[in-house]
Design a protein around this motif. Structure first.
Motif, PDB file in Angstrom:
ATOM      1  N   TYR A   1      -7.104  -2.620  10.702  1.00  0.00           N
ATOM      2  CA  TYR A   1      -6.516  -3.500  10.681  1.00  0.00           C
ATOM      3  C   TYR A   1      -6.712  -5.482  10.354  1.00  0.00           C
ATOM      4  O   TYR A   1      -6.650  -5.737   9.930  1.00  0.00           O
ATOM      5  CB  TYR A   1      -5.640  -3.498  11.483  1.00  0.00           C
ATOM      6  CG  TYR A   1      -4.030  -3.869  11.952  1.00  0.00           C
ATOM      7  CD1 TYR A   1      -3.051  -4.253  10.252  1.00  0.00           C
ATOM      8  CD2 TYR A   1      -3.803  -4.838  13.028  1.00  0.00           C
ATOM      9  CE1 TYR A   1      -1.874  -5.190  10.817  1.00  0.00           C
ATOM     10  CE2 TYR A   1      -2.507  -6.100  13.459  1.00  0.00           C
ATOM     11  CZ  TYR A   1      -1.486  -5.207  11.871  1.00  0.00           C
ATOM     12  OH  TYR A   1      -0.948  -6.181  11.378  1.00  0.00           O
TER      13      TYR A   1
ATOM     14  N   ASP B   1      -0.631   9.146   6.803  1.00  0.00           N
ATOM     15  CA  ASP B   1      -1.417   9.152   8.394  1.00  0.00           C
ATOM     16  C   ASP B   1      -2.395   7.712   8.738  1.00  0.00           C
ATOM     17  O   ASP B   1      -2.085   7.363   9.815  1.00  0.00           O
ATOM     18  CB  ASP B   1      -1.405  10.591   8.269  1.00  0.00           C
ATOM     19  CG  ASP B   1      -0.766  10.766   9.847  1.00  0.00           C
ATOM     20  OD1 ASP B   1      -0.648  10.046  10.425  1.00  0.00           O
ATOM     21  OD2 ASP B   1      -0.993  11.788   9.832  1.00  0.00           O
ATOM     22  N   ALA B   2      -3.167   8.061   7.879  1.00  0.00           N
ATOM     23  CA  ALA B   2      -4.223   7.016   8.571  1.00  0.00           C
ATOM     24  C   ALA B   2      -4.240   5.544   8.254  1.00  0.00           C
ATOM     25  O   ALA B   2      -4.005   5.037   9.339  1.00  0.00           O
ATOM     26  CB  ALA B   2      -5.031   7.287   7.210  1.00  0.00           C
ATOM     27  N   GLY B   3      -3.123   4.769   7.582  1.00  0.00           N
ATOM     28  CA  GLY B   3      -2.073   3.577   7.327  1.00  0.00           C
ATOM     29  C   GLY B   3      -1.278   3.588   8.616  1.00  0.00           C
ATOM     30  O   GLY B   3      -1.579   2.256   9.227  1.00  0.00           O
TER      31      GLY B   3
ATOM     32  N   GLU C   1      -2.296 -12.801  12.313  1.00  0.00           N
ATOM     33  CA  GLU C   1      -2.124 -13.724  13.551  1.00  0.00           C
ATOM     34  C   GLU C   1      -4.352 -13.945  13.526  1.00  0.00           C
ATOM     35  O   GLU C   1      -5.356 -13.710  12.788  1.00  0.00           O
ATOM     36  CB  GLU C   1      -2.734 -12.645  14.862  1.00  0.00           C
ATOM     37  CG  GLU C   1      -1.675 -12.216  15.343  1.00  0.00           C
ATOM     38  CD  GLU C   1      -0.930 -10.619  14.794  1.00  0.00           C
ATOM     39  OE1 GLU C   1       0.296 -10.635  14.826  1.00  0.00           O
ATOM     40  OE2 GLU C   1      -2.167 -10.295  13.941  1.00  0.00           O
TER      41      GLU C   1
ATOM     42  N   ILE D   1      -3.392   9.767   3.650  1.00  0.00           N
ATOM     43  CA  ILE D   1      -3.657   8.382   3.409  1.00  0.00           C
ATOM     44  C   ILE D   1      -2.393   8.080   3.861  1.00  0.00           C
ATOM     45  O   ILE D   1      -2.974   6.922   5.031  1.00  0.00           O
ATOM     46  CB  ILE D   1      -3.611   8.346   2.465  1.00  0.00           C
ATOM     47  CG1 ILE D   1      -4.323   9.493   1.502  1.00  0.00           C
ATOM     48  CG2 ILE D   1      -4.016   6.274   1.531  1.00  0.00           C
ATOM     49  CD1 ILE D   1      -4.860   8.504   0.097  1.00  0.00           C
TER      50      ILE D   1
ATOM     51  N   ARG E   1      -1.522   4.881  11.227  1.00  0.00           N
ATOM     52  CA  ARG E   1      -2.329   4.614  12.757  1.00  0.00           C
ATOM     53  C   ARG E   1      -2.735   3.788  12.850  1.00  0.00           C
ATOM     54  O   ARG E   1      -3.756   3.249  14.014  1.00  0.00           O
ATOM     55  CB  ARG E   1      -3.312   6.403  12.594  1.00  0.00           C
ATOM     56  CG  ARG E   1      -2.452   7.207  13.841  1.00  0.00           C
ATOM     57  CD  ARG E   1      -3.619   8.131  13.319  1.00  0.00           C
ATOM     58  NE  ARG E   1      -2.953   9.883  13.263  1.00  0.00           N
ATOM     59  CZ  ARG E   1      -3.105  10.457  14.040  1.00  0.00           C
ATOM     60  NH1 ARG E   1      -3.839  10.425  14.908  1.00  0.00           N
ATOM     61  NH2 ARG E   1      -1.782  11.878  14.242  1.00  0.00           N
ATOM     62  N   ALA E   2      -3.828   2.870  11.036  1.00  0.00           N
ATOM     63  CA  ALA E   2      -4.295   2.043  11.099  1.00  0.00           C
ATOM     64  C   ALA E   2      -3.179   0.986  11.687  1.00  0.00           C
ATOM     65  O   ALA E   2      -3.955   0.093  11.796  1.00  0.00           O
ATOM     66  CB  ALA E   2      -4.886   1.762  10.428  1.00  0.00           C
ATOM     67  N   GLY E   3      -1.856   1.155  11.777  1.00  0.00           N
ATOM     68  CA  GLY E   3      -1.443   0.020  12.106  1.00  0.00           C
ATOM     69  C   GLY E   3      -1.535  -0.960  10.581  1.00  0.00           C
ATOM     70  O   GLY E   3      -0.801  -2.306  10.974  1.00  0.00           O
ATOM     71  N   LEU E   4      -0.949  -0.496   9.534  1.00  0.00           N
ATOM     72  CA  LEU E   4      -0.657  -1.268   8.407  1.00  0.00           C
ATOM     73  C   LEU E   4       1.162  -1.166   8.421  1.00  0.00           C
ATOM     74  O   LEU E   4       1.180  -0.623   8.315  1.00  0.00           O
ATOM     75  CB  LEU E   4      -1.394  -1.268   7.410  1.00  0.00           C
ATOM     76  CG  LEU E   4      -2.390  -0.913   6.990  1.00  0.00           C
ATOM     77  CD1 LEU E   4      -3.279  -0.127   5.208  1.00  0.00           C
ATOM     78  CD2 LEU E   4      -3.068  -2.163   6.701  1.00  0.00           C
ATOM     79  N   ARG E   5       1.397  -2.829   8.531  1.00  0.00           N
ATOM     80  CA  ARG E   5       3.088  -2.376   8.941  1.00  0.00           C
ATOM     81  C   ARG E   5       3.088  -3.375   7.347  1.00  0.00           C
ATOM     82  O   ARG E   5       2.902  -2.684   5.686  1.00  0.00           O
ATOM     83  CB  ARG E   5       3.710  -4.517   8.982  1.00  0.00           C
ATOM     84  CG  ARG E   5       3.134  -4.342  10.703  1.00  0.00           C
ATOM     85  CD  ARG E   5       4.130  -5.185  11.042  1.00  0.00           C
ATOM     86  NE  ARG E   5       3.648  -5.869  12.444  1.00  0.00           N
ATOM     87  CZ  ARG E   5       3.045  -6.534  12.773  1.00  0.00           C
ATOM     88  NH1 ARG E   5       2.599  -7.682  11.490  1.00  0.00           N
ATOM     89  NH2 ARG E   5       2.867  -6.778  14.662  1.00  0.00           N
TER      90      ARG E   5
ATOM     91  N   LEU F   1      -7.648   1.291   2.092  1.00  0.00           N
ATOM     92  CA  LEU F   1      -6.226   2.867   1.576  1.00  0.00           C
ATOM     93  C   LEU F   1      -6.516   2.487   0.207  1.00  0.00           C
ATOM     94  O   LEU F   1      -5.896   3.053  -0.538  1.00  0.00           O
ATOM     95  CB  LEU F   1      -5.958   2.704   3.045  1.00  0.00           C
ATOM     96  CG  LEU F   1      -5.974   3.107   4.178  1.00  0.00           C
ATOM     97  CD1 LEU F   1      -5.038   3.185   5.464  1.00  0.00           C
ATOM     98  CD2 LEU F   1      -7.078   4.886   4.199  1.00  0.00           C
TER      99      LEU F   1
ATOM    100  N   HIS G   1      -9.191   7.966  10.800  1.00  0.00           N
ATOM    101  CA  HIS G   1      -8.273   8.095  11.597  1.00  0.00           C
ATOM    102  C   HIS G   1      -8.545   7.387  13.263  1.00  0.00           C
ATOM    103  O   HIS G   1      -8.405   7.066  13.623  1.00  0.00           O
ATOM    104  CB  HIS G   1      -7.387   9.686  11.829  1.00  0.00           C
ATOM    105  CG  HIS G   1      -6.482   9.959  11.913  1.00  0.00           C
ATOM    106  ND1 HIS G   1      -5.760  11.198  11.589  1.00  0.00           N
ATOM    107  CD2 HIS G   1      -5.948   9.435   9.908  1.00  0.00           C
ATOM    108  CE1 HIS G   1      -4.700  11.287  10.340  1.00  0.00           C
ATOM    109  NE2 HIS G   1      -4.964  10.343   9.743  1.00  0.00           N
TER     110      HIS G   1
ATOM    111  N   GLY H   1       1.402  -9.855  10.556  1.00  0.00           N
ATOM    112  CA  GLY H   1      -0.240  -9.019  10.823  1.00  0.00           C
ATOM    113  C   GLY H   1      -1.328 -10.033  10.450  1.00  0.00           C
ATOM    114  O   GLY H   1      -1.676 -10.355  10.566  1.00  0.00           O
TER     115      GLY H   1
ATOM    116  N   PHE I   1       0.461  -1.093  -0.024  1.00  0.00           N
ATOM    117  CA  PHE I   1      -0.245   0.440   0.575  1.00  0.00           C
ATOM    118  C   PHE I   1       0.564   1.085  -0.240  1.00  0.00           C
ATOM    119  O   PHE I   1       0.435   2.465  -0.554  1.00  0.00           O
ATOM    120  CB  PHE I   1      -1.224  -0.004   1.407  1.00  0.00           C
ATOM    121  CG  PHE I   1      -1.254   1.031   1.797  1.00  0.00           C
ATOM    122  CD1 PHE I   1      -2.093   1.623   0.879  1.00  0.00           C
ATOM    123  CD2 PHE I   1      -1.001   2.140   2.946  1.00  0.00           C
ATOM    124  CE1 PHE I   1      -2.728   3.132   1.391  1.00  0.00           C
ATOM    125  CE2 PHE I   1      -1.225   2.934   3.052  1.00  0.00           C
ATOM    126  CZ  PHE I   1      -2.782   3.595   1.586  1.00  0.00           C
TER     127      PHE I   1
END
Lengths: 117, 95
Positions: B89, A90-92, A117, A88, A94-98, B30, B83, A115, A29
């Protein structure tokens, strides 16, 4: 002047093509945002600049104002596209996408689970 | 010159379909947002080309400017929404 317009339109179309291929082919992404942000901006600049140049065939006050308005579109895209890309990302984050990492070879150390789990 | 504009417009439509793949099958929300942003930036140029083809550029320039602004606002609003939301996730790695 028509030759310059055709060259600018083809140049912008080439950049749009690179952006579309990059959006499809990139593995992650975050790396997909790179062609989407940059190449679309340069494609818009070349193509709208070429169209604004073509608009000046009948040289009068109205067409000059119209070309200035087209360049205002380019200026607005230059302001807004990095802002949208940053938002975008920043949103990724904060959402925790590695971020994507390369698959390990057989004899190397296994990295942590990505990721799932 | 009109024929060249028409060919470029059809090529842009093809590229928009290529970006639509990322909107439809993107693994995360996204990714779909990135595809929508790319389609919107192509639509600005497409609107100007349509204006030249119909010889009503003075009207279509305003439409293109409003479309660029709407595209920017939509992307900013959607990313601000994600946000605050934490469920992104868990949904995103279903493969």
């Amino acid at each position: 002047m028509d030759i310059l317009v055709i060259i600018l339109l083809a140049f912008g179309f080439l950049f749009f093509l690179g952006g579309a291929v990059g959006i499809i082919r990139m593995p992650d992404f975050y790396s997909r945002l790179h062609p989407a942000g940059k190449l679309d901006t340069l494609g818009i600049m070349a193509m709208v600049g070429g169209l604004a140049l073509y608009n000046l065939h009948h040289f009068s006050l109205g067409t000059v104002l119209l070309s200035i308005k087209m360049m205002l579109i380019v200026f607005f895209v230059f302001m807004s596209s990095p802002t949208a890309t940053h938002s975008i990302v920043d949103a990724g984050m904060r959402a925790g996408l590695r971020p994507w990492t390369r698959k390990p070879k057989n004899n190397t150390i296994q990295p942590r689970e990505t990721g799932k789990e | 010159m009109n024929t060249f504009f028409l060919i470029v417009a059809m090529g842009l439509c093809l590229l928009m379909f290529l970006s639509l793949y990322r909107c439809l099958f993107g693994p995360t929300v996204l990714d779909r947002l990135v595809g929508v942003n790319a389609i919107g930036s192509k639509t600005v140029v497409l609107l100007l080309l349509i204006g030249f083809l119909y010889e009503r550029v003075d009207m279509f320039v305003d439409i293109a400017l409003a479309y660029a602004f709407l595209n920017f606002v939509a992307v900013i609003a959607a990313s601000r929404y994600f946000h605050k939301r934490k469920g992104l996730y868990e949904e995103s790695f279903m493969d």
